[in-house]
Write an enzyme that holds these catalytic residues in place. Structure first.
Site, PDB file in Angstrom:
ATOM      1  N   CYS A  42     -52.106  22.050  50.241  1.00 50.72           N
ATOM      2  CA  CYS A  42     -52.936  21.479  51.437  1.00 50.72           C
ATOM      3  C   CYS A  42     -52.178  21.065  52.533  1.00 50.72           C
ATOM      4  O   CYS A  42     -52.507  20.882  53.771  1.00 50.72           O
ATOM      5  CB  CYS A  42     -54.148  20.749  51.243  1.00 50.72           C
ATOM      6  SG  CYS A  42     -55.199  21.453  50.038  1.00 50.72           S
ATOM      7  N   ARG A  69     -41.605  13.533  30.499  1.00 47.61           N
ATOM      8  CA  ARG A  69     -42.778  13.053  29.683  1.00 47.61           C
ATOM      9  C   ARG A  69     -42.788  14.318  28.547  1.00 47.61           C
ATOM     10  O   ARG A  69     -44.107  14.180  27.998  1.00 47.61           O
ATOM     11  CB  ARG A  69     -43.929  13.084  30.554  1.00 47.61           C
ATOM     12  CG  ARG A  69     -43.807  11.967  31.533  1.00 47.61           C
ATOM     13  CD  ARG A  69     -44.848  12.372  32.804  1.00 47.61           C
ATOM     14  NE  ARG A  69     -46.361  12.446  32.338  1.00 47.61           N
ATOM     15  CZ  ARG A  69     -47.031  11.301  32.054  1.00 47.61           C
ATOM     16  NH1 ARG A  69     -46.478  10.068  32.454  1.00 47.61           N
ATOM     17  NH2 ARG A  69     -48.447  11.528  31.550  1.00 47.61           N
ATOM     18  N   VAL A  79     -45.085  34.602  33.384  1.00 47.45           N
ATOM     19  CA  VAL A  79     -45.867  35.126  32.467  1.00 47.45           C
ATOM     20  C   VAL A  79     -46.398  36.491  32.832  1.00 47.45           C
ATOM     21  O   VAL A  79     -47.047  36.684  33.720  1.00 47.45           O
ATOM     22  CB  VAL A  79     -46.848  34.067  31.863  1.00 47.45           C
ATOM     23  CG1 VAL A  79     -47.955  35.065  30.829  1.00 47.45           C
ATOM     24  CG2 VAL A  79     -46.455  32.830  31.333  1.00 47.45           C
TER      25      VAL A  79
END
Length: 455
Positions: A42, A69, A79
């Site tokens: 945005c 993480r 994919v």
């Protein structure tokens, strides 16, 4: 857990699942075809327009931060096939072309949306840009910096088209906006869109309504030089930006047999699980969501929804429980100093839903009329004819106009009537509002319209 898509929905899901379960309990692999993750699409028009200093300002979390993480994030990897029976996905490295299969126990689809590109001669020419990802933004910025001229044509006048028109004006371009509708901003009723049209023209943006683009004209090097319309007009362009809108990116899911709705978005239950598929979830711009006012699913691609979807999906995949109940269709935008907002149903939406309704439109100011700097705003309200139930609100005006729509969004979510809206205890002081807030004034007029209409 396997995730397809590394923007707001996908990485929000991965991050939330990781908060709930450590790497020993849950392995997370995420695939992203672009270079960037967790960014604000945005914000791209504001980067293009110069209000945001640079691309990196729009990135909330880099691929390296996600990997730190314990999320196996594979960028520049697309994919290309879902094997639902075998619980695996086939992915292609876009740099090397190598392909491999990766198994999953739980699959999250957050493939997003793509700019609509009509099948027109020249649509693939150099200088023609969609603006959906940071990679798209970077290509457009590079083109703008190389461009010798300063003429831009924006095709479409929805949120992206209007925001990109402003961005290009800020960069010193002469901008023409071509769109097929009666007025710009088809997410508004035409009477409210007319206010946007007038403001754009006053700002120097040439806005051409009922313009059906038929061709992108190119030079001998294959670069766009003009946009042609069915009326026989040609609009010179050194750069062309497509702001026609977006459509769900669901070809991969549809090929695997996953269910889609009327707008092509994936269908999910309240937990964001794909209907009929126990271990597949989907969220973000690739899904349809429940419209709480109309009572049916719609494709409403917004970053606010995508982040919430991701939180819900991540909680469920991570062993918790969460639901996404639906939306009322709230959105805000701006073109230069004009603020634009809507929530709930337009007249066309209400008619399509079979609702009988009344409308009320009022003009007011954002502050007390005597307060220095008071600016005009127009508020339009729709209410159900017999019950007085609030159905929708549209607001166009100066500073402070757009965020007033949040009051209406809460009222719609709560199923309030316009009588009840009139009684809301909203804040008042001369620098912030007239003694009767414009939303309340519109509600009062809507109450009168409901009573006048009778049963």
């Amino acid at each position: 857990m396997g995730g397809v898509g590394g923007a707001a929905g996908g990485m929000s899901a991965a991050s939330q699942a990781r908060r709930l379960k450590g790497p020993a309990e849950l392995e997370i692999t995420a695939f992203e075809r672009g270079h960037f993750t967790s960014y604000s699409a945005c914000g791209i028009p504001y980067w293009i327009g110069g209000q945001v200093a640079g691309r990196d300002e729009l990135i909330a979390r880099t691929p390296e931060e996600h990997r730190a993480r314990d999320i196996d994030l594979r960028t520049r990897t697309e994919v290309v096939e879902l094997d639902l029976a075998g619980r695996r996905v086939r992915a292609r490295d876009l740099e090397s072309g190598a392909e491999s299969w990766t198994a999953y126990d739980k699959l999250v689809l957050a493939t997003g949306a793509r700019p609509v590109r009509p099948r027109l001669p020249g649509i693939g020419a150099h200088g023609v840009h969609g603006v959906q990802t940071l990679d798209d933004g970077r290509r457009l910025m590079d083109d703008l910096e190389r461009s010798r001229g300063r003429r831009a044509v924006v095709v479409g006048a929805g949120y992206i088209g209007v925001e990109m028109a402003e961005a290009l004006v800020r960069r010193g371009y002469a901008v023409t906006v071509l769109h097929r509708g009666e007025q710009p901003m088809a997410t508004l009723d035409p009477d409210m869109g007319g206010l946007v049209h007038g403001a754009m023209n006053r700002m120097g943006i040439v806005t051409v309504s009922r313009a059906e683009v038929t061709k992108i004209l190119t030079d001998e090097e294959g670069r766009a030089v003009a946009v042609a319309t069915a009326a026989g007009d040609e609009y010179p362009a050194d750069v062309v930006v497509l702001g026609i809108g977006v459509e769900p990116r669901t070809a991969l899911a549809r090929a695997a047999g996953l269910p889609v709705g009327t707008s092509g978005g994936l269908l999910t239950d309240l937990s964001m699980r794909v209907r009929g598929h126990e271990e597949v979830w989907a969220g973000g711009d690739c899904v349809e969501v429940l419209d709480l006012v109309a009572g049916r699913t719609r494709h409403i691609p917004l970053g606010t929804h995508a982040n919430k979807h991701g939180q819900v999906i991540g909680s469920n995949v991570g062993g918790g429980y969460a639901t996404f109940p639906g939306v009322v269709g709230t959105a805000v935008s701006k073109v230069c100093d004009l603020e634009i907002a809507r929530t709930g149903l337009r007249e066309r939406d209400a008619l399509e839903a079979g609702l009988r309704f009344v409308t009320a439109t009022i003009a007011s100011t954002n502050t007390a009329g005597y307060y220095p700097g008071a600016e005009q705003m127009t508020v339009k309200m729709l209410a159900e004819r017999r019950t007085g139930r609030l159905l929708g609100v549209q607001i166009v005006g100066g500073a402070g106009a757009a965020k007033r729509v949040d009051v209406a969004a809460v009222a719609l979510t709560a199923g309030m009537t316009v009588d009840q809206v009139v009684s809301l205890d909203l804040g008042y002081a001369p620098p912030f509002s007239p003694v009767w807030d414009p939303v309340l004034v519109a509600a009062r007029k809507a109450v009168s319209a409901v009573r006048a209409a009778g049963v």
